[in-house]
Write an enzyme that holds these catalytic residues in place. Structure first.
Site, PDB file in Angstrom:
ATOM      1  N   ASP A   1      -9.083  14.781  42.979  1.00 20.32           N
ATOM      2  CA  ASP A   1      -8.165  14.589  44.096  1.00 20.32           C
ATOM      3  C   ASP A   1      -6.876  15.387  43.820  1.00 20.32           C
ATOM      4  O   ASP A   1      -6.188  15.131  42.819  1.00 20.32           O
ATOM      5  CB  ASP A   1      -7.880  13.081  44.188  1.00 20.32           C
ATOM      6  CG  ASP A   1      -6.874  12.729  45.251  1.00 20.32           C
ATOM      7  OD1 ASP A   1      -5.929  13.515  45.484  1.00 20.32           O
ATOM      8  OD2 ASP A   1      -7.036  11.651  45.859  1.00 20.32           O
ATOM      9  N   GLY A   2      -6.571  16.339  44.686  1.00 22.35           N
ATOM     10  CA  GLY A   2      -5.431  17.235  44.466  1.00 22.35           C
ATOM     11  C   GLY A   2      -4.105  16.497  44.337  1.00 22.35           C
ATOM     12  O   GLY A   2      -3.227  16.891  43.565  1.00 22.35           O
TER      13      GLY A   2
ATOM     14  N   ASP B   1     -14.326  27.286  48.885  1.00 21.62           N
ATOM     15  CA  ASP B   1     -15.214  28.403  49.234  1.00 21.62           C
ATOM     16  C   ASP B   1     -15.044  29.586  48.285  1.00 21.62           C
ATOM     17  O   ASP B   1     -15.918  30.447  48.194  1.00 21.62           O
ATOM     18  CB  ASP B   1     -14.990  28.832  50.692  1.00 21.62           C
ATOM     19  CG  ASP B   1     -13.530  29.097  50.991  1.00 21.62           C
ATOM     20  OD1 ASP B   1     -13.010  30.123  50.513  1.00 21.62           O
ATOM     21  OD2 ASP B   1     -12.899  28.287  51.683  1.00 21.62           O
TER      22      ASP B   1
ATOM     23  N   ASP C   1      -7.546  20.619  57.554  1.00 27.46           N
ATOM     24  CA  ASP C   1      -6.463  20.146  58.424  1.00 27.46           C
ATOM     25  C   ASP C   1      -5.993  18.742  58.021  1.00 27.46           C
ATOM     26  O   ASP C   1      -6.694  18.042  57.295  1.00 27.46           O
ATOM     27  CB  ASP C   1      -6.962  20.156  59.867  1.00 27.46           C
ATOM     28  CG  ASP C   1      -7.419  21.543  60.255  1.00 27.46           C
ATOM     29  OD1 ASP C   1      -6.570  22.451  60.309  1.00 27.46           O
ATOM     30  OD2 ASP C   1      -8.636  21.746  60.450  1.00 27.46           O
TER      31      ASP C   1
ATOM     32  N   ASP D   1      -4.940  25.600  49.748  1.00 29.21           N
ATOM     33  CA  ASP D   1      -5.891  26.155  50.716  1.00 29.21           C
ATOM     34  C   ASP D   1      -6.695  24.981  51.265  1.00 29.21           C
ATOM     35  O   ASP D   1      -7.848  24.766  50.901  1.00 29.21           O
ATOM     36  CB  ASP D   1      -6.779  27.171  49.993  1.00 29.21           C
ATOM     37  CG  ASP D   1      -7.809  27.783  50.915  1.00 29.21           C
ATOM     38  OD1 ASP D   1      -7.751  27.522  52.135  1.00 29.21           O
ATOM     39  OD2 ASP D   1      -8.688  28.500  50.419  1.00 29.21           O
ATOM     40  N   SER D   2      -6.060  24.235  52.132  1.00 32.67           N
ATOM     41  CA  SER D   2      -6.647  22.955  52.529  1.00 32.67           C
ATOM     42  C   SER D   2      -7.290  23.030  53.905  1.00 32.67           C
ATOM     43  O   SER D   2      -7.096  23.977  54.662  1.00 32.67           O
ATOM     44  CB  SER D   2      -5.559  21.887  52.562  1.00 32.67           C
ATOM     45  OG  SER D   2      -4.729  22.083  53.684  1.00 32.67           O
TER      46      SER D   2
ATOM     47  N   HIS E   1      -7.600  34.686  53.747  1.00 32.52           N
ATOM     48  CA  HIS E   1      -7.543  34.688  52.278  1.00 32.52           C
ATOM     49  C   HIS E   1      -6.596  35.741  51.724  1.00 32.52           C
ATOM     50  O   HIS E   1      -5.903  35.503  50.742  1.00 32.52           O
ATOM     51  CB  HIS E   1      -8.964  34.864  51.699  1.00 32.52           C
ATOM     52  CG  HIS E   1      -9.835  33.681  51.960  1.00 32.52           C
ATOM     53  ND1 HIS E   1     -11.085  33.759  52.526  1.00 32.52           N
ATOM     54  CD2 HIS E   1      -9.602  32.355  51.768  1.00 32.52           C
ATOM     55  CE1 HIS E   1     -11.599  32.546  52.651  1.00 32.52           C
ATOM     56  NE2 HIS E   1     -10.719  31.676  52.209  1.00 32.52           N
TER      57      HIS E   1
ATOM     58  N   GLN F   1     -17.185  14.201  53.225  1.00 36.72           N
ATOM     59  CA  GLN F   1     -17.225  14.844  54.536  1.00 36.72           C
ATOM     60  C   GLN F   1     -18.588  15.447  54.838  1.00 36.72           C
ATOM     61  O   GLN F   1     -19.447  15.516  53.967  1.00 36.72           O
ATOM     62  CB  GLN F   1     -16.143  15.937  54.580  1.00 36.72           C
ATOM     63  CG  GLN F   1     -16.227  16.892  53.402  1.00 36.72           C
ATOM     64  CD  GLN F   1     -14.887  17.453  52.945  1.00 36.72           C
ATOM     65  OE1 GLN F   1     -13.868  17.270  53.590  1.00 36.72           O
ATOM     66  NE2 GLN F   1     -14.889  18.167  51.833  1.00 36.72           N
TER      67      GLN F   1
HETATM   68  N1  SPD Z   1      -8.336  24.576  61.347  1.00 33.58           N
HETATM   69  C1  SPD Z   1      -8.957  25.064  60.158  1.00 33.58           C
HETATM   70  C2  SPD Z   1      -8.012  25.362  59.060  1.00 33.58           C
HETATM   71  C3  SPD Z   1      -8.731  25.685  57.786  1.00 33.58           C
HETATM   72  C4  SPD Z   1      -7.861  26.227  56.735  1.00 33.58           C
HETATM   73  N2  SPD Z   1      -8.496  26.347  55.449  1.00 33.58           N
HETATM   74  C5  SPD Z   1      -9.674  27.073  55.404  1.00 33.58           C
HETATM   75  C6  SPD Z   1     -10.210  27.268  54.030  1.00 33.58           C
HETATM   76  C7  SPD Z   1     -10.515  28.682  53.767  1.00 33.58           C
HETATM   77  N3  SPD Z   1     -10.575  28.987  52.397  1.00 33.58           N
END
Ligand code: SPD
Length: 277
Positions: free
Chosen positions: A137-138, A86, A158, A155-156, A62, A31
């Site tokens: 890969d999760g 992150d 979209d 914590d993905s 978070h 990406q």
């Molecule tokens: N539309 C954005 C959604 C993002 C969700 N995950 C963000 C990662 C933060 N640790």
């Protein structure tokens, strides 16, 4: 110079942010990763043009993705984070003394590298000796684990691109098997204002896999519609009946989560009540 969150542009809506400086733009194997500065929200991390984290409101997300399951399952020792490159979710998990091990499975090592450079107050959490990082890969990772985790946090990004598979039935089935008998999954599940189709699809199978399930939400000004929710899927513990208020009271230095917020996050507007516990 303005940026627009690309997730909602196709639907005829967008959040526009005036940026003061572009700090980094790199293309990884998976990406495009970008960091910009803004007066309104501070530093912003974008992946494929979609806002992931901003300095000003990251805590709203978070704290809620981490402390809700951790204040329900207070004996948890081993947690898996899928995504979360992150480091913000890990930072919050480590605030619980009972936690002995945190595994992070982030597909894109470049995200970790960029966040270590630009968001050290999030990514420094990866230096804790309790944390082990897997750049894999999760979906494949989870299928190789059985009966291992007390809590899994997804914590993905979209459900487009590499994270699409994390919103599928087979992934939730694999997480069920990777959890211990009293385990909990919490996963990013978008907004009940804008993404009802995604939430409906998730709950159509979650309810058949996990004995207890619910949707809860948090307020994040820089995500589409200003809110984002999570699936709460549990083998044993109920998100409210088993909520341990004493654990919540032990937490210091929080800016969003507290006992009242924990309970109210599961109270849904009438049109979204189908996803209530
Ligand atoms: N539309 C954005 C959604 C993002 C969700 N995950 C963000 C990662 C933060 N640790």
């Amino acid at each position: 110079m303005w940026i627009e969150d690309k997730l909602e542009i196709t639907k005829g809506r967008a959040l526009k942010v005036k940026i003061t400086k572009s700090l980094e733009k790199v293309k990884s194997k998976f990406q495009e990763i970008e960091v910009v500065n803004s007066d309104a929200f501070g530093k912003i991390l974008l992946i494929d043009g979609i806002i992931m984290v901003t300095e000003s409101d990251e805590f709203c997300y978070h704290e809620m993705i981490a402390h809700v399951p951790l204040c329900v399952h207070t004996k948890a020792q081993k947690v898996l984070v899928i995504g979360g490159g992150d480091g913000g979710t890990v930072r919050e998990i480590l605030k619980h003394d009972n936690i002995k091990e945190v595994e992070v499975c982030e597909i894109d090592e470049k995200v970790i590298e960029v966040c270590k450079k630009h968001f050290p107050y999030l990514a420094n959490s990866f230096n804790d000796p309790k944390v082990k990082i897997f750049c894999e890969d999760g979906n494949k990772f989870i299928k190789a684990r059985k009966n291992e985790y007390d809590i899994i946090i997804v914590d993905s990004s979209d459900p487009i691109g590499p994270a699409e598979v994390l919103f599928r039935r087979e992934f939730y089935e694999a997480m069920y098997l990777a959890l211990k008998d009293d385990g909990i999954v919490v996963s990013q599940a978008e907004s009940f204002f804008y993404h009802q189709k995604i939430i409906k699809s998730l709950f159509s199978f979650i309810k058949n896999i996990y004995p207890i399930s619910a949707y809860y939400y948090t307020l994040v000004p820089t995500y589409p519609s200003g809110i984002i929710g999570f699936t709460f899927c549990s083998k044993k513990y109920h998100p409210i009946n088993n909520f341990n208020e004493t654990e919540a009271l032990k937490l210091n230095d929080l800016k969003y989560y507290d006992r009242g917020i924990h309970k109210s996050a599961f109270n849904l507007p009438f049109f979204a009540q189908g996803y209530k516990y």
